[in-house]
Scaffold this motif. Sequence first.
Motif, PDB file in Angstrom:
ATOM      1  N   LYS A  93       1.990   5.398  -2.400  1.00  0.00           N
ATOM      2  CA  LYS A  93       3.471   6.267  -3.933  1.00  0.00           C
ATOM      3  C   LYS A  93       3.927   5.811  -4.274  1.00  0.00           C
ATOM      4  CE  LYS A  93       2.486  11.163  -3.255  1.00  0.00           C
ATOM      5  NZ  LYS A  93       2.747  12.178  -2.954  1.00  0.00           N
ATOM      6  N   LYS A  94       3.782   6.063  -5.692  1.00  0.00           N
ATOM      7  CA  LYS A  94       4.567   6.544  -6.910  1.00  0.00           C
ATOM      8  C   LYS A  94       4.680   7.410  -7.658  1.00  0.00           C
ATOM      9  CE  LYS A  94       5.899   3.889 -11.296  1.00  0.00           C
ATOM     10  NZ  LYS A  94       5.601   2.371 -11.586  1.00  0.00           N
ATOM     11  N   ILE A  95       5.781   7.816  -7.407  1.00  0.00           N
ATOM     12  CA  ILE A  95       5.914   9.306  -8.361  1.00  0.00           C
ATOM     13  C   ILE A  95       6.846   9.565  -9.551  1.00  0.00           C
ATOM     14  CG2 ILE A  95       6.488  11.982  -7.632  1.00  0.00           C
ATOM     15  CD1 ILE A  95       6.869  11.850  -5.103  1.00  0.00           C
ATOM     16  N   THR A  96       6.040   9.161 -10.551  1.00  0.00           N
ATOM     17  CA  THR A  96       7.234   9.429 -12.283  1.00  0.00           C
ATOM     18  C   THR A  96       7.826  10.592 -12.758  1.00  0.00           C
ATOM     19  OG1 THR A  96       5.580   9.462 -13.311  1.00  0.00           O
ATOM     20  CG2 THR A  96       5.383   7.496 -12.423  1.00  0.00           C
ATOM     21  N   ALA A  97       8.559  11.094 -13.756  1.00  0.00           N
ATOM     22  CA  ALA A  97       8.801  12.279 -14.233  1.00  0.00           C
ATOM     23  C   ALA A  97       7.273  12.838 -14.364  1.00  0.00           C
ATOM     24  CB  ALA A  97       9.037  12.426 -14.929  1.00  0.00           C
ATOM     25  N   LEU A  98       6.161  12.368 -15.162  1.00  0.00           N
ATOM     26  CA  LEU A  98       4.618  13.053 -14.933  1.00  0.00           C
ATOM     27  C   LEU A  98       3.659  12.591 -14.446  1.00  0.00           C
ATOM     28  CD1 LEU A  98       5.130  11.557 -19.362  1.00  0.00           C
ATOM     29  CD2 LEU A  98       5.252  14.054 -17.885  1.00  0.00           C
ATOM     30  N   ASP A  99       3.578  12.048 -13.219  1.00  0.00           N
ATOM     31  CA  ASP A  99       2.482  11.773 -12.796  1.00  0.00           C
ATOM     32  C   ASP A  99       2.764  11.328 -10.673  1.00  0.00           C
ATOM     33  OD1 ASP A  99       0.196  11.378 -14.294  1.00  0.00           O
ATOM     34  OD2 ASP A  99       1.755   9.833 -15.152  1.00  0.00           O
ATOM     35  N   SER A 100       1.930  10.936 -10.594  1.00  0.00           N
ATOM     36  CA  SER A 100       2.093  11.103  -9.035  1.00  0.00           C
ATOM     37  C   SER A 100       0.513   9.881  -8.815  1.00  0.00           C
ATOM     38  CB  SER A 100       2.162  11.446  -7.901  1.00  0.00           C
ATOM     39  OG  SER A 100       2.258  11.550  -6.412  1.00  0.00           O
ATOM     40  N   PHE A 101       1.004   8.669  -8.190  1.00  0.00           N
ATOM     41  CA  PHE A 101       0.060   7.500  -7.912  1.00  0.00           C
ATOM     42  C   PHE A 101       0.184   7.249  -6.167  1.00  0.00           C
ATOM     43  CE2 PHE A 101       1.125   6.613 -12.012  1.00  0.00           C
ATOM     44  CZ  PHE A 101       0.240   7.260 -12.627  1.00  0.00           C
ATOM     45  N   CYS A 102      -1.051   7.734  -5.771  1.00  0.00           N
ATOM     46  CA  CYS A 102      -1.276   7.169  -4.410  1.00  0.00           C
ATOM     47  C   CYS A 102      -2.376   6.101  -3.780  1.00  0.00           C
ATOM     48  CB  CYS A 102      -0.926   8.007  -3.164  1.00  0.00           C
ATOM     49  SG  CYS A 102      -0.304   7.833  -1.878  1.00  0.00           S
ATOM     50  N   GLY A 103      -1.792   4.566  -2.882  1.00  0.00           N
ATOM     51  CA  GLY A 103      -2.975   3.959  -3.079  1.00  0.00           C
ATOM     52  C   GLY A 103      -3.007   2.789  -1.829  1.00  0.00           C
ATOM     53  N   VAL A 104      -3.421   2.128  -1.379  1.00  0.00           N
ATOM     54  CA  VAL A 104      -3.345   1.226  -0.110  1.00  0.00           C
ATOM     55  C   VAL A 104      -3.165  -0.108  -0.770  1.00  0.00           C
ATOM     56  CG1 VAL A 104      -5.721   1.527   0.625  1.00  0.00           C
ATOM     57  CG2 VAL A 104      -4.154   0.915   2.487  1.00  0.00           C
ATOM     58  N   ILE A 105      -2.357  -0.559   0.203  1.00  0.00           N
ATOM     59  CA  ILE A 105      -2.250  -2.158  -0.411  1.00  0.00           C
ATOM     60  C   ILE A 105      -2.851  -2.695   0.697  1.00  0.00           C
ATOM     61  CG2 ILE A 105      -0.034  -3.878  -0.460  1.00  0.00           C
ATOM     62  CD1 ILE A 105       1.805  -2.592  -1.588  1.00  0.00           C
ATOM     63  N   ALA A 106      -3.905  -3.846   0.442  1.00  0.00           N
ATOM     64  CA  ALA A 106      -4.951  -4.234   1.277  1.00  0.00           C
ATOM     65  C   ALA A 106      -5.112  -5.537   1.019  1.00  0.00           C
ATOM     66  CB  ALA A 106      -5.521  -3.731   1.689  1.00  0.00           C
ATOM     67  N   ALA A 107      -5.812  -5.870   2.015  1.00  0.00           N
ATOM     68  CA  ALA A 107      -5.770  -7.585   1.467  1.00  0.00           C
ATOM     69  C   ALA A 107      -7.795  -7.169   1.286  1.00  0.00           C
ATOM     70  CB  ALA A 107      -6.121  -8.648   2.761  1.00  0.00           C
ATOM     71  N   THR A 108      -8.070  -8.110   0.395  1.00  0.00           N
ATOM     72  CA  THR A 108      -9.565  -8.256  -0.592  1.00  0.00           C
ATOM     73  C   THR A 108     -10.270  -9.420  -0.402  1.00  0.00           C
ATOM     74  OG1 THR A 108      -8.626  -7.929  -2.854  1.00  0.00           O
ATOM     75  CG2 THR A 108      -9.309  -5.702  -1.504  1.00  0.00           C
ATOM     76  N   SER A 109     -11.350  -9.334  -0.452  1.00  0.00           N
ATOM     77  CA  SER A 109     -11.992 -10.156  -0.948  1.00  0.00           C
ATOM     78  C   SER A 109     -12.351 -11.455  -1.503  1.00  0.00           C
ATOM     79  CB  SER A 109     -13.501 -10.573   0.780  1.00  0.00           C
ATOM     80  OG  SER A 109     -13.821 -11.633   1.007  1.00  0.00           O
ATOM     81  N   VAL A 110     -12.364 -12.704  -1.592  1.00  0.00           N
ATOM     82  CA  VAL A 110     -12.269 -13.671  -2.583  1.00  0.00           C
ATOM     83  C   VAL A 110     -13.469 -13.534  -2.637  1.00  0.00           C
ATOM     84  CG1 VAL A 110     -12.643 -15.790  -3.028  1.00  0.00           C
ATOM     85  CG2 VAL A 110     -10.384 -14.929  -2.270  1.00  0.00           C
ATOM     86  N   GLU A 111     -14.790 -13.905  -1.477  1.00  0.00           N
ATOM     87  CA  GLU A 111     -16.207 -13.647  -1.681  1.00  0.00           C
ATOM     88  C   GLU A 111     -16.497 -12.573  -2.834  1.00  0.00           C
ATOM     89  OE1 GLU A 111     -18.970 -15.705  -0.877  1.00  0.00           O
ATOM     90  OE2 GLU A 111     -17.127 -16.142  -0.129  1.00  0.00           O
ATOM     91  N   ASP A 112     -15.918 -11.489  -2.511  1.00  0.00           N
ATOM     92  CA  ASP A 112     -16.187 -10.506  -2.866  1.00  0.00           C
ATOM     93  C   ASP A 112     -16.372 -10.593  -5.048  1.00  0.00           C
ATOM     94  OD1 ASP A 112     -17.030  -8.894  -0.770  1.00  0.00           O
ATOM     95  OD2 ASP A 112     -15.289  -7.520  -0.312  1.00  0.00           O
ATOM     96  N   CYS A 113     -15.155 -11.225  -5.333  1.00  0.00           N
ATOM     97  CA  CYS A 113     -15.274 -10.822  -6.380  1.00  0.00           C
ATOM     98  C   CYS A 113     -15.867 -12.338  -6.764  1.00  0.00           C
ATOM     99  CB  CYS A 113     -13.712 -11.882  -6.783  1.00  0.00           C
ATOM    100  SG  CYS A 113     -12.428 -11.045  -7.129  1.00  0.00           S
ATOM    101  N   LEU A 114     -16.458 -13.551  -5.752  1.00  0.00           N
ATOM    102  CA  LEU A 114     -17.358 -14.436  -6.710  1.00  0.00           C
ATOM    103  C   LEU A 114     -18.446 -13.268  -6.948  1.00  0.00           C
ATOM    104  CD1 LEU A 114     -16.068 -17.512  -4.573  1.00  0.00           C
ATOM    105  CD2 LEU A 114     -15.919 -16.834  -6.934  1.00  0.00           C
TER     106      LEU A 114
END
Length: 412
Positions: A93-114
């Motif tokens: 989560k990143k909180i700035t003076a104007l915004d707040s962002f929350c997400g998840v760091i994960a491994a994603t698939s090369v195959e999904d890109c292809l």
Amino acid sequence: MAIVKPFKAVRTSGDKVARVSSKSHNIYTPRRLDSKLADNPYSFLHITNPIYTSTKEKRSEAARFELVQKKYADFKEQKVFTQDQIPAFYIYKKITALDSFCGVIAATSVEDCLNNRIKKHEGTLKQREFLFESYLKNTGFNAEPVLLSYPDNIQIDEIFEIYSQHKAAYEFTTTNEDEHLLWVVDDAADIEKITKAFQKIDTLYIADGHHRSSASCLLAERLKKENPKHTGNEAYNFFMSYLIAESALNIYEFNRFVTDLNGLTSKEFLNTLEHFFNIEKQGSEFYKPAKKHTFSMYLDGEFYALHLRVKGYPFTDALSRLDAQILYSTVLKPILGIEDIRDETKIVYSQNKSNGLELKTKVDAGTFKVSFGMHSTNIKELKEIVDSDLLMPPKTTYIEPKIRSAITIYEF
């Protein structure tokens, strides 16, 4: 179905993370970079700029990447970095003076890109793809996740909310007063919940990091050929991503600055523009376009509003309705002679998060002859173009959040 999986991140201790993590090194001016390196021996910038402590002489790409790998190994040997023992997701989560962002760091698939389950909205430069692939292969790690967006999901939001009530593994504030928090999700039940939630999502969209994802695909293809025991489960078949709900993204525009009028006088240029635009002089007061198909222009000390004559411009697909494409098709290419919009000798771009006054100041300084201000693109336009198998022109979107390097590190 998108494959999103936990991984064993390499991380630093909570008491050092504020000093270790950094912005991307290419953001810093040389003077600022030297100051950061001199003042902070723990900064990840020492890894990405290993020549600072060895020599100032120029080195080959391969030699430089070898130094990066060695410096990274030094940090691990000194226990600045250690690898988690079990795979985990990482809620950031990143909180700035104007915004707040929350997400998840994960491994994603090369195959999904292809297979286009992870879709891109911008083209890439092969030279940059090959450069970053070489970096990944020679260093064996990546410290900057690709930014991916997904359709808003209540199940994922609920998990974020539950974890936000607990003490974070990281909680620190940077000098620009942004707050950063990280929770490690290594509970098997919670991992399963996150995994299953993403399995119900058909498509992910690359918001930022097109070259990093493309380079990861190149590396995976290379290492697959070199590995006679390839199974598809190796770390190189995945890349680190930061996944965030699409409604949470902030999308800003890039303004355009052009060096000359391609041999035209200002009067001739304005007369030619009238074929596609209704032109309104705004005077010296700053003007920002408030809706699609309207542009601001600064020329010879005056702002102008350019309103597209819709009846005179053919809309054939989603791309043709995009303002960046409209400006290119009606002005940059046919009038100003800019065939290649990556040609930095004639056109320069600047992301517009602030008041946009540089549209005036850069032209008044004589560096450029004319500037164009854009209206921002939204996520609906982005997805419509991507889902039509089209690509946006370069420098159409500047998307936030931007997260710091080395919060988590993915090894191949």
